[in-house]
Every structure is written in C-alpha cells, then in structure tokens.
Enzyme design. Structure first.
Site, short mmCIF file in Angstrom:
data_model
loop_
_atom_site.label_atom_id
_atom_site.label_comp_id
_atom_site.label_asym_id
_atom_site.label_seq_id
_atom_site.Cartn_x
_atom_site.Cartn_y
_atom_site.Cartn_z
N ARG A 22 0.39 -1.70 17.86
CA ARG A 22 -0.03 -3.19 17.93
C ARG A 22 0.66 -3.69 16.73
O ARG A 22 -0.26 -3.55 15.70
CB ARG A 22 -1.41 -3.56 18.19
N GLY A 23 1.62 -4.36 16.68
CA GLY A 23 2.19 -4.80 15.20
C GLY A 23 1.39 -5.58 14.57
O GLY A 23 1.44 -5.69 13.06
N ASP A 25 -1.74 -5.44 13.63
CA ASP A 25 -2.35 -4.73 12.84
C ASP A 25 -1.92 -3.81 11.70
O ASP A 25 -2.73 -3.58 10.62
CB ASP A 25 -3.65 -3.82 13.63
N THR A 26 -0.77 -3.40 12.20
CA THR A 26 -0.37 -1.99 11.29
C THR A 26 0.89 -2.11 11.01
O THR A 26 1.38 -1.22 10.08
CB THR A 26 -0.65 -0.93 12.39
N ARG A 27 1.74 -3.04 11.43
CA ARG A 27 3.34 -2.88 11.04
C ARG A 27 3.65 -3.26 9.55
O ARG A 27 4.44 -2.24 9.18
CB ARG A 27 3.80 -4.28 11.93
N GLY A 55 11.96 -10.17 24.73
CA GLY A 55 13.06 -10.44 25.76
C GLY A 55 13.59 -9.04 26.15
O GLY A 55 14.57 -9.10 26.85
N GLU A 88 3.38 0.50 27.92
CA GLU A 88 4.12 1.73 27.27
C GLU A 88 3.40 3.12 27.13
O GLU A 88 3.68 3.92 27.58
CB GLU A 88 4.37 1.41 25.88
#
Length: 855
Positions: A22-23, A25-27, A55, A88
């Site tokens: 989940r980007g 929080d952690t990216r 997209g 995913e």
C-alpha cells in the site's frame, strides 16, 4: 513451502520478485529502500507503484505476478483500503497454491493476528473495500474471499518490522533471505559433487577463523583437478555474508581473448562490486578506482584461473585496497604466483581417492553411485587410468555411457597409445604456458625417463645437459606439472605423463626415428633393428628385463648424434661403441655386457654412469679423464675386482659400489676426491682395508651438504672410536690429548627408499658430568662446519662423561651408533671401538629425564 496438486503448469520466471504494498504507508521509506537493495543485489524486481500503474490493465499485473518466483507482501495499517492490493493478494495466493510461488509477508506496523481476525479500523476498511469492489449481492462473498487470503498470508513465515530497530539492517536481512530462496547468486557447479563438501568445509573453516584483516586464500592444483568447481562451491556457501562481491571466471581465457588485457578485468571487478557499469581507460586508473572505491567495503572476490602475476597485481595487489574482513580466493596452476602475493593459505587440490573416483565415474557412466556388475572390472580399469583426476573421470564416464563392453575394451586399448583429446586439451594449457624451451625439455625428459628418480640425481643429469634444472624443476613443481613424492622422488600424474609423451609423438606418429625421445618398447626395437635412428633423437630407453639372445649393432646409434640420455636394461650391443653419441650425459645400463668399458666408448661428457648388475671385471683398461662425472654406480657387479683410478674422476660426488662381492681393492687416489659426499661399500665382502686417504677426505668434516658413509672397520690411528648399541653412544672425553674434531656415524636398517639423512629428527648431546643437554635439530646438524664442531667440543672437559643420542622418525631402525674423536697426533696407537660402559647409579634420575625427552 506447500505445493498444490493443481494441473496448472509452472510458468517461466520473468521476474525474481513481485512487491505488493500500500503505497501511502510505505513507499517513501521502507519499500523504496527494499526495492533499491534488491536491485543492487541484482534481483529482477517488479515494483507495483500505484501512482505509476494507474490505468494499467489488471491482466498485465496478473501476468507479472504469475511470472515472479517470489511475492513480497508488505502489510500496513491502511493495506485493506486498497482494492488493488487485495486483488493482487488473491492472485498471489492462487499462484502459490497452483505452482508453489514463494510468499514472503512483511508486517509493517500491524500484527499478524489482525490479518487472521480483522477488527477495528482494519476490518472497517476491508468491508468498505468489498462494498466498493463488488455489488451489494456479492460483497459478502468478496469479503469472505479477502479474509481467507489475508489469513493464509498471515500464516507464512515472514518479517515483523517492529522487532527490528534498525530498518537498514532489516532490509539487508530480507534481501539475504530472498537471495537464499532464489538461489539467484548461486553459481552452477558440477552435476555430481562427489567428495566436494569436505574439501569446501576445510576452506570455509579457514575463512570463518580469519581475523579482521583481509584474508587471501589460494587454491592450487593441476588442470582438471577441480579448482574452479571448488571455488564456485565455496562462493555459493558464503557469498550471502557479503553485500559486495565478484566472481571472475576463466581469467586466463578472458585476457587472451580481450585485447584490452587487465583493464577489462578491472572493469568487471568494479562493476560487480559497485553494481553499476564502470568504464576504465588504463590499468593505473583501474587500480586507483579499486583502492578508492573498495577500501571501506567488506568484499568477497574470487579470481579464477590466474596465470600471470600482473593479473593479481592489478586486481588485488595490495590488501589496503579492501576493507576489513574481506575475503579473496584465487585459483591457479602456478604456486609461485601465490607465493609472490604472500597469500595467507594455500589449499592444494589432491587427486580423488579410489572410492571417490569410482563413484564420480559411475555417476557419469551409469547414472548410479556404483558401476553395473558386468562392467565393474572395466570401470575400475578406466578409473585407474584417470588417476583421481575429476576432469578425466567426467569426460571418459560421459563418453562411455550406454556403450557396449566391446566399446569399453577398445577405448582402454586406444588410451594406452593415444590419450583422450578433451582431457589433453585441458592439461596442455600448463605445458604451453611454460616460459621457455628449457622448461619444456625438462618436463619431456622427466615424463619419458625420470619418473620415480631422486630429484637431486635428475637435477645433476639435466644440469649436465645445460637445462638449468635447479630452477626448471622448481618451476614445473609450482605449475603442478611435477611433484616431489616420498624420499625426494620426482612424481607426475600419469595423464600428464601421457600428455607429454603425446606431444613428442605428434611430430611423427608413423616414423619413431624422427621423434626427440624414444621410450615405447616396440618403437625402440623398430629403430634399433631397422637402423632408422636420426639426429632428432635426444633420449632413448629400452628395458628388456632379461638377458636376451638377440643383439643389436652399435652402428644403429650412428645417426643419433644428439643423444644425451641413454637407458638400457640387459641389452646386448655388439660392434664399435664409437658409434654411440659423444653428447651422452646419462648412461644407465643395467647388465652392461662387457668385462670392461671399451676405449671407443666416449664418456668425456658423462655426468652419471650407472652400470648396476654389470659384467665388469675392471672399469676400464685404459683410463679416460671424465671431467664432468659426479655419480658412479657399479652396484651388484659380481665380477668387479678393483675400482677405477679416481684421479681421472676429479668431480666425483657419489661412489656406489654396494654388493660387489669380489671387490678387493680401492684405488689409493680416492683420498684426492675433494667433492666426494657419499661412499657406499656395503656388502663388499672381499674388501679388508681402505686406503688411509679415505679418512682424510675433507668433504663428517666441513660441508654444508648431508653426507652418508658406509665404511669397513679399518681405523685411522689418529681417531678414537667409541661404539654404542642402538641409538646412543657413551664415552669419556680423553684426558691425554687435545680434541680437534669428531665424526658421528650410525648403522641402521631401513627400506631401500628410506635414507637416514631425511628421517633424522634431532641429535642430543648429554654431559652427565656437567648435567647439560645440547639439542640440535636436523637442519642445524646438516649446516655444521668446523667452527660449529669446535664450539660443541669447547663445552667438554677432559674426563667428562658424555652420551650422544640420535633420534630418527618411523621407518628407520638404528642398530649401532659410533663416535670418532679426532685427536692430536701425539696418540700413536689404534683405539678399538669401546662398548657402552655401565653408568653410575647416581645419574639415574638424570638419565630417566633424558629418556623422557627422547620419547
């Protein structure tokens, strides 16, 4: 790792790792660091960044997941807010259950128990995501599916971020774990690693015991011995301990192919370690970059198949170029390179033993650990031919698989004359890499005539041929082309021997007379019978092993004008010996047929004359001056009655007349042999006296070389002799004369190949009067000169009770020990050898102490 029985086939991997996260929080921190570390480690990673993938069709993501060997799932507090992440995850679990994809969960700010039983904010977000993703009537079904995959993911072995204070360290550990699971950095090694594990563990143990400094280890051995396989196995076992590493294979070949020389190798080293493409314009620039960029890094470097010191100098010439605890492993055929670099440890690749050899061969020939019963004898014959060389066992095993017994028998017969091409190609690299023709000539001479001969003996002969054998033999040993075996005998792997002989045969397979050396029985008989010898021939050996009826004509040697090495066993030669070459340096002729050496036999250049078991009665009738002769061996000559005039042999060093039962006279000129180091008159039963000159040979009193002397019981009047049983001799220092020197002698029993000089451990000199002990090790004893002996004697006073002990290793039994004390000429009577007297009781404690030292 579980695996479903689903019929789905395993896809071909395109990616090593797929990261699901989940980007928000952690990216920016954890995942970006993890992705960077994986990429730097060379892991091909698919990075699912939501901002970049908006997209992107779901089908493309699905294919990426299916094509990844490992899926990393980073769970965070807001993970369930993303339907993208949950979708995913469904696919990831499906891939795991379908074909065993590896799943590695990372819990970033959330407990695994929350995934198993969602609650609070996490559960609310999950329910909202289901309502968003699915229609009202399917939302419960979707929610149930997601809870199920979350529960399964939580049960995989993974990583909990809260248990690690240091994020960088955690990322490093995760990357190492991923590499382990991928086997990504593992190097391909042999299919059947028989006997490899124990050898690898020996070297790994050295690495593990290293101090904080840079550790450099050399792996040395002949071609085909498994050096590269060994290095790869070591690399596979310990490479994960190092972030920065490089394995450069086939350095010799890379350098020969690439015209840029060592610059290319420096580029590869830096590119591997720094994980980025590096371009270098010169060797100097490369060494500067290595020092500047790697001096603070803990690196693991393997340099495989190094054949030139310049390669080592330019790649790892200074330990200061690398950080502490770095490890460098070098494989080479040349021991001298490792000595020049001053490596910390050299691991020598030894031949495989018989059991290992048979197993390795069987795996390749039968695909089993043992040979088939009906092929057992044939398999053992092939294994014996291979001599424990892994390359030969693999090549011949693979060649013989699925072939008939008749094929096997044919191959074995062929190998006796023509070695296998693939094996020879590998072995010949070492020969072709020799620096000059002299080194090549020495190798070819040894492989044809001198295997099993004493190194010093061979050195004398080849030096006499102008080949500078002292350094030449050393180089061949360093290059793994020769080895020194027990009792200083020269040895050679039989496949190297065959390779050398094949090199000789290449020039003229159909015409033996045009080869430089002849040793094969049928070839020599053909040349001597048909008189087809040529000037090309430099060495010839013919062993009949019996006294044959057939005679050869001396004129068969007429054209062999460059012949320098001649070895004949029980060969009858008639005619004028003047046809024999005037270049002869080594004449080894067992069973020499004549009663004396003919005048026409030109021996002026001979260095060694070895005529054991000869028919000689006299050495010669008309003496020649043999100005270069160093070794004369007439042992077991049953009819020999007198020795030659030694004034004609000024450089003689070794005189061996063992077991000449009719020898009754030694020429008085023997006292003039200033270079004599060895006299062997053992079992010369008719010899009652020696010339007094023997006892004045200048070479017991002042020489840096070891000397053996086997002398009859005659005694010079100026020597006092004391004899002891076993390994010690007891005597009293004489009171009525001044000692000038002494000689220590031993009578011993041993196998023929064992010599006392090599098995001597130490000499102890015990003075019971002064209660002193002097201990001298082997190397010290052999370096004694007159001054040293005087120093020992100076510690003794007249009347002192002295005992000398000689200590030898296993395999040699000392029968008697004698000491000859050289005194002033004021003593004019002979002194018979005195037996060991009984010692005084008050010395018993001291004596027991001495015995303990000897034990």
């Amino acid at each position: 790792m579980s695996s479903s029985s689903s019929s789905s086939s395993k896809p071909q991997w395109i990616y090593d790792v797929f990261i699901n996260f989940r980007g928000g929080d952690t990216r920016r921190d954890f995942v970006s660091h993890l992705y960077c570390a994986l990429s730097n480690a060379g892991v091909n990673t698919f990075f699912d960044d939501e901002n970049l993938l908006k997209g992107t069709p779901l089908e493309e993501l699905t294919r990426a997941i299916e094509a990844s060997q490992i899926a990393i799932v980073v769970f965070s507090e807001t993970y369930t807010e993303s339907t993208w992440c949950l979708t995913e995850l469904e696919k990831i679990i499906d891939c795991h259950e379908s074909y065993g994809q590896i799943v590695v969960p990372i819990f970033h700010g959330i407990e695994p128990s929350i995934l198993r039983n969602p609650k609070g904010r996490f559960r609310d977000a999950l329910e909202a995501a289901a309502q968003k993703k699915y229609s009202a009537e399917h939302s419960e079904y979707g929610l149930s599916r997601w809870k199920n995959v979350l529960n399964k993911a939580a049960n995989f072995s993974g990583w909990d971020v809260k248990n690690h204070r240091n994020t960088a360290k955690l990322v490093k550990e995760i990357v190492e774990d991923i590499l382990t699971k991928l086997d990504y950095a593992l190097l391909s090694i042999t299919e059947f690693p028989v006997g490899l594990e124990s050898r690898v563990q020996e070297v790994v143990g050295i690495v593990e015991n290293q101090s904080a400094k840079v550790c450099i280890i050399g792996i040395w051995g002949m071609g085909g011995s498994g050096k590269t396989t060994m290095a790869k196995a070591i690399y596979n076992q310990i490479h994960r301990r190092f972030n920065d590493k490089s394995f450069i294979e086939n350095i010799r070949e890379v350098r020969e192919i690439d015209g840029r020389g060592n610059v290319h190798l420096q580029e590869q080293l830096l590119s591997d370690v720094l994980k980025t493409k590096v371009k270098i314009h010169s060797v100097g620039m490369g060494t500067t970059m290595i020092e500047n960029r790697l001096s603070r890094k803990k690196v693991f470097i393997v340099l495989d198949d190094v054949n030139d010191f310049g390669q080592l100098k330019d790649l790892c010439g200074n330990q200061k170029w690398f950080g502490k605890e770095s490890v460098i492993i070098i494989t080479t055929r040349d021991l001298h390179l490792l000595d020049l670099l001053k490596v910390d440890y050299v691991y020598k690749m030894e031949e495989m033993d018989k059991n290992e050899s048979l197993e390795l061969f069987s795996w390749h020939a039968f695909r089993e650990a043992k040979p088939r019963e009906d092929f057992d004898e044939l398999a053992r014959n092939v294994v014996a031919y291979c001599g424990g060389l892994p390359l030969a066992l693999e090549v011949l095993g693979s060649y013989l698989i699925e072939r008939t017994k008749k094929d096997w028998e044919s191959v074995l017969l062929k190998l006796e004359r023509i070695p296998n091409d693939k094996v020879q190609e590998k072995l010949r690299i070492s020969f072709d890499g020799l620096c000059d023709e002299m080194e090549k000539d020495i190798f070819l001479d040894v492989c044809c005539f001198f295997i099993g001969k004493d190194r010093a003996y061979v050195t004398e002969i080849l030096n006499g041929c102008g080949l500078h054998a002292d350094i030449g033999i050393t180089v061949l040993i360093e290059r793994s082309l020769l080895k020194v075996e027990k009792n200083n005998k020269l040895g050679m792997h039989q496949l190297l021997r065959d390779m050398g002989r094949e090199i000789i045969c290449e020039s003229s397979r159909k015409d033996p007379g045009k080869r430089s050396r002849l040793w094969f029985h049928e070839d020599v008989l053909d040349v001597l019978t048909k008189n087809t010898g040529t000037e090309t021939i430099e060495g010839l050996a013919l062993k009949l092993h019996f006294i044959g009826k057939d005679c050869f004509k001396a004129y068969a040697f007429e054209e062999m004008k460059r012949l320098r090495l001649l070895q004949l066993d029980h060969v009858q030669l008639t005619g004028n010996y003047g046809y024999l070459s005037k270049q002869l340096r080594w004449i080894c002729w067992q069973g020499f047929p004549s009663k004396y050496i003919p005048k026409s036999f030109y021996l002026d250049g001979a260095v060694v004359i070895d005529l054991k078991h000869s028919n000689l009665q006299l050495f010669w009738k008309e003496p020649q001056v043999l100005g270069w002769l160093k070794i004369l061996n007439l042992s077991h000559s049953k009819y020999l009655t007198v020795t030659p005039d030694f004034s004609k042999l000024p450089k003689l060093e070794k005189l061996i007349l063992k077991d000449c039962p009719r020898l009754c006279k030694v020429h008085k000129s023997i006292g003039g042999l200033r270079n004599l180091l060895l006299i062997n008159l053992k079992d010369c039963k008719s010899l009652e006296n020696l010339p007094k000159g023997v006892y004045k040979l200048k070479s017991g009193l002042a020489t840096s070389d070891s000397c053996d002397a086997f002398l009859p019981g005659d005694n010079d009047p100026f020597w006092l002799a004391h004899m002891g049983e076993g390994n010690s001799v007891y005597f009293t220092v004489p009171e009525d004369c001044r000692m000038k020197g002494m000689t220590l002698c031993v009578v011993y029993l041993s196998a023929p190949e064992i010599t006392a000089t090599e098995y001597l451990i130490s000499v102890l000199m015990v003075n019971y009067t002064r209660y002193t002990i002097q201990v001298f090790k082997r190397e010290t004893v052999f370096s004694f000169n007159d001054v040293d002996w005087q120093g020992i004697i100076s510690h003794w006073s007249p009347g002192d009770k002295v005992e000398i002990f000689v200590n030898f290793g296993n395999g040699l039994e000392v029968k008697k020990t004698a000491i000859y004390l050289m005194c002033d000429e004021s003593i004019d009577k002979e002194h018979n050898p005195s037996p060991e007297p009984k010692k005084e009781p008050k010395k018993n404690v001291f004596e027991r102490f001495i015995k303990k030292i000897l034990i």
